[in-house]
Design an enzyme around this catalytic site. Sequence first.
Site, PDB file in Angstrom:
ATOM      1  N   SER A  48      51.970  -9.354  73.985  1.00  0.00           N
ATOM      2  CA  SER A  48      51.511  -8.532  74.562  1.00  0.00           C
ATOM      3  C   SER A  48      50.455  -8.794  75.451  1.00  0.00           C
ATOM      4  O   SER A  48      49.522  -9.595  74.383  1.00  0.00           O
ATOM      5  CB  SER A  48      50.556  -6.944  73.819  1.00  0.00           C
ATOM      6  OG  SER A  48      50.001  -6.404  74.052  1.00  0.00           O
ATOM      7  N   MET A  70      45.384   1.908  78.544  1.00  0.00           N
ATOM      8  CA  MET A  70      44.521   2.458  77.476  1.00  0.00           C
ATOM      9  C   MET A  70      43.694   3.541  77.987  1.00  0.00           C
ATOM     10  O   MET A  70      43.143   2.925  78.692  1.00  0.00           O
ATOM     11  CB  MET A  70      44.470   2.245  76.715  1.00  0.00           C
ATOM     12  CG  MET A  70      44.817   0.852  75.420  1.00  0.00           C
ATOM     13  SD  MET A  70      44.311   0.281  74.040  1.00  0.00           S
ATOM     14  CE  MET A  70      45.318  -0.593  73.722  1.00  0.00           C
ATOM     15  N   ASP A  80      56.015  -2.396  68.179  1.00  0.00           N
ATOM     16  CA  ASP A  80      54.501  -2.648  67.984  1.00  0.00           C
ATOM     17  C   ASP A  80      54.004  -2.329  67.508  1.00  0.00           C
ATOM     18  O   ASP A  80      53.199  -1.406  66.676  1.00  0.00           O
ATOM     19  CB  ASP A  80      54.625  -1.623  69.312  1.00  0.00           C
ATOM     20  CG  ASP A  80      53.009  -1.908  71.088  1.00  0.00           C
ATOM     21  OD1 ASP A  80      52.895  -3.151  70.429  1.00  0.00           O
ATOM     22  OD2 ASP A  80      52.936  -1.400  71.460  1.00  0.00           O
TER      23      ASP A  80
HETATM   24  C1  DX5 Z   1      48.250  -1.136  70.241  1.00  0.00           C
HETATM   25  C2  DX5 Z   1      49.141  -2.032  71.449  1.00  0.00           C
HETATM   26  C3  DX5 Z   1      50.625  -3.154  70.676  1.00  0.00           C
HETATM   27  C4  DX5 Z   1      49.135  -4.194  70.911  1.00  0.00           C
HETATM   28  C5  DX5 Z   1      49.551  -5.269  69.716  1.00  0.00           C
HETATM   29  O1  DX5 Z   1      48.027  -0.299  70.932  1.00  0.00           O
HETATM   30  O2  DX5 Z   1      49.859  -0.950  72.034  1.00  0.00           O
HETATM   31  O3  DX5 Z   1      50.030  -3.470  71.674  1.00  0.00           O
HETATM   32  O4  DX5 Z   1      48.593  -5.188  71.628  1.00  0.00           O
HETATM   33  O5  DX5 Z   1      49.367  -5.949  69.425  1.00  0.00           O
HETATM   34  P1  DX5 Z   1      49.043  -6.210  68.428  1.00  0.00           P
HETATM   35  O6  DX5 Z   1      50.498  -7.118  68.127  1.00  0.00           O
HETATM   36  O7  DX5 Z   1      48.169  -7.454  67.931  1.00  0.00           O
HETATM   37  O8  DX5 Z   1      49.037  -5.784  66.846  1.00  0.00           O
HETATM   38 ZN    ZN Z   2      51.610  -2.246  73.342  1.00  0.00          ZN
END
Ligand code: DX5
Ligand code: ZN
Length: 219
Positions: free
Chosen positions: A8, A37, A175
Amino acid sequence: MSIKIAPSILAADFANLQRDIEMVNQSDADWFHIDIMDGVFVPNISFGMPVLEAISKHAKKTIDVHLMIVDPDRYIKTFADLGSNILTVHYEACTHLHRTLQAIKAEGMKAGVALNPHTSVTLLEDTIKDIDLVCLMSVNPGFGGQSFIENTYKKVKQLKEIINRNGASTIIEIDGGVTDKNAKQLVDAGADVLVAGSFVFRSENPLKTIATLNSQVNS
Ligand code: DX5
Ligand code: ZN
């Protein structure tokens, strides 16, 4: 099918974005996971179109875009034009999900649906055959670096059962909070794609972390 690893980019160093993209290009990872976002659907704003355009220019692997935005229909064509291969919208943000999925496919992308931790997988019973990917959120969306919600294992198994019973070819992506501590158990439950942000980018050697995760779930 081998299990896919999708770093990510939200957890990358934005001041060294090209370096981090090249790292993923060189690595055993399969996809780039890109989190968009809007500060409305989730209480955070990540980055938008110009940054995705810059990423697309250097990324040599599948671009998996996760839209955490309200009314995603407005931007389907834009994300296709920016090089997205998979476009995932949130179930909770779509009033006419079936129509949205068709619109994504009409732009030549794979269509994904993400579910918040509180949203039941049973709600996908009537659309599963139209969905290429289900993204099960294993944290509340909006931020990287949160802890994994254990209830996700149960959801993966339930979703796999729905996919199989309907003869669908949908793949399951996880995720949030993915690490070497839960990766194998997620895959055993039925996961096909693991998104990993902080676990990869906050590690001392991201290339090695990806390689280890990959061999852990593909052996
Ligand atoms: C959260 C995102 C994820 C995030 C995951 O809202 O959708 O994709 O980047 O990050 P980690 O692996 O750090 O939880
Ligand atoms: Zn995500």
